[in-house]
Scaffold this motif. Structure first.
Motif, short mmCIF file in Angstrom:
data_model
loop_
_atom_site.label_atom_id
_atom_site.label_comp_id
_atom_site.label_asym_id
_atom_site.label_seq_id
_atom_site.Cartn_x
_atom_site.Cartn_y
_atom_site.Cartn_z
N VAL A 1 0.84 -1.20 0.00
CA VAL A 1 0.00 0.00 0.00
C VAL A 1 0.87 1.26 0.00
N GLY A 2 1.95 1.24 0.79
CA GLY A 2 2.86 2.39 0.83
C GLY A 2 3.47 2.68 -0.52
N VAL A 3 3.94 1.62 -1.22
CA VAL A 3 4.53 1.80 -2.54
C VAL A 3 3.49 2.29 -3.53
N VAL B 1 0.69 4.05 -2.96
CA VAL B 1 0.32 5.45 -2.71
C VAL B 1 1.43 6.38 -3.17
N CYS B 2 2.68 6.01 -2.90
CA CYS B 2 3.81 6.82 -3.34
C CYS B 2 3.84 6.93 -4.87
N THR B 3 3.59 5.82 -5.56
CA THR B 3 3.58 5.83 -7.02
C THR B 3 2.48 6.75 -7.55
N GLY B 4 1.29 6.66 -6.95
CA GLY B 4 0.20 7.53 -7.37
C GLY B 4 0.52 8.99 -7.12
N LEU B 5 1.13 9.29 -5.99
CA LEU B 5 1.48 10.68 -5.67
C LEU B 5 2.59 11.19 -6.59
N THR B 6 3.49 10.30 -6.99
CA THR B 6 4.54 10.68 -7.93
C THR B 6 3.95 11.06 -9.28
N ALA C 1 11.05 5.08 -5.58
CA ALA C 1 10.99 5.92 -4.39
C ALA C 1 10.12 5.28 -3.31
N GLY C 2 9.04 4.61 -3.74
CA GLY C 2 8.15 3.96 -2.77
C GLY C 2 8.84 2.81 -2.06
N ILE C 3 9.55 1.98 -2.82
CA ILE C 3 10.27 0.86 -2.20
C ILE C 3 11.35 1.37 -1.26
N ALA C 4 12.10 2.38 -1.71
CA ALA C 4 13.15 2.95 -0.86
C ALA C 4 12.57 3.56 0.40
N GLY C 5 11.44 4.24 0.28
CA GLY C 5 10.80 4.86 1.44
C GLY C 5 10.33 3.85 2.47
N VAL C 6 9.67 2.78 1.99
CA VAL C 6 9.18 1.75 2.90
C VAL C 6 10.34 1.06 3.62
#
Length: 291
Positions: A66-68, A70-75, A205-210
């Protein structure tokens, strides 16, 4: 604190930086955009993963997904709502669009940072680890999740290399980074290529952030330092050079790790920024840059 532990911790954080910086470098190399909302996107992935796994009870795997997502959508929203309108605007002179995009992404990142602080407060959040347990490496007890982080980061970077160098889509992307006009003459739409690149960047970015949220934990205050670290890495490595960014990620990662252990975590980004200033005077094109 032993030297072995510093080496192990530095390797993991450097792998995280390498993954994030690869996407950062990719969008600059293809579309010429330096995205200053980078840190906000990574923090969003971590905080959403924390909320999904811990607060909603979805578990570590589903929370990370879910984190990845949401990050992808926001990107993609960053590109669609900020970058693309500025790039297509006829009211802004072409020579001024770069600074407008820099300013726009910076303000967008600040908005995301404040929204995160409003929804989740500024307290640090640690994402539920995917892999638990401890392993002994050279006599140092190391969390398995730390090893998992480094393996996943380099695995994703390897998959990206295969995508760019071994697929038709990747070859189009490479061609667009070298000669955008030539790609359009061959019948490819640059707008679709840019969307694809931002989509890939969002996943990275999502994977790195999580993974960062599992390793160190993040808060809204992490946005600025993460963006500063990414910017330092891509400039040190050479704007547009993925290989240079990978090398610079380890330079910055180990500098920050040494500073955190030997001085204070509060000053971990300062040595890298000082090195950046020195490199800009001595070798402004960076380690492997061509500009």
């Amino acid at each position: 604190m032993t030297a072995i532990q510093i080496l192990i911790d530095g390797f993991a954080i450097s792998a995280l930086y390498a993954l994030g910086a690869t996407g950062f470098t990719l969008i600059f190399g293809v579309s010429g955009v330096l995205n200053l909302s980078h840190g906000a996107l990574m923090v969003t992935a971590a905080v959403v993963a924390w909320a999904a796994s811990s607060e909603l009870g979805l578990g570590s795997y589903a929370g990370a997904a879910v984190g990845v997502a949401v990050c992808t959508g926001l990107t993609l929203a960053t590109y669609g709502a900020v970058v693309r309108p500025i790039d297509r605007s006829r009211a802004i002179p072409p020579e001024e669009k770069e600074i407008f995009i820099l300013t726009g992404t910076l303000l967008w990142g600040i908005m995301i940072q404040e929204f995160i602080a409003y929804l989740f407060t500024s307290n640090a959040k640690t994402v539920m680890p995917i892999v638990e347990g401890v392993v002994t490496i050279a006599g140092v007890r190391t969390p398995w999740n730390q090893v998992f982080t480094a393996v996943v980061c380099w695995g994703v970077i390897g998959l990206l290399w295969l995508l760019v160098n071994r697929t038709r889509t990747g070859k189009v992307v490479l061609a667009a980074s070298m000669n955008p006009r030539g790609v359009t003459l061959l019948g490819f739409e640059l707008s679709k290529i840019y969307v694809a690149i931002w989509l890939i960047y969002g996943v990275l970015a999502g994977i790195a952030g999580v993974l960062l949220g599992q390793f160190l934990g993040v808060s809204s205050y992490s946005v600025g330092p993460l963006t500063a670290s990414a910017f330092s890495i891509v400039v040190l490595g050479g704007l547009g050079s993925v290989s240079g960014s990978l090398i610079a990620a380890y330079v910055v990662g180990y500098l920050e790790t040494l500073t955190a252990y030997l001085v204070s975590p509060a000053y971990r980004t300062i040595p890298a920024l000082l090195l950046l200033v020195a490199v800009m005077y001595v070798r402004p094109q960076g380690l492997l840059g061509r500009r």
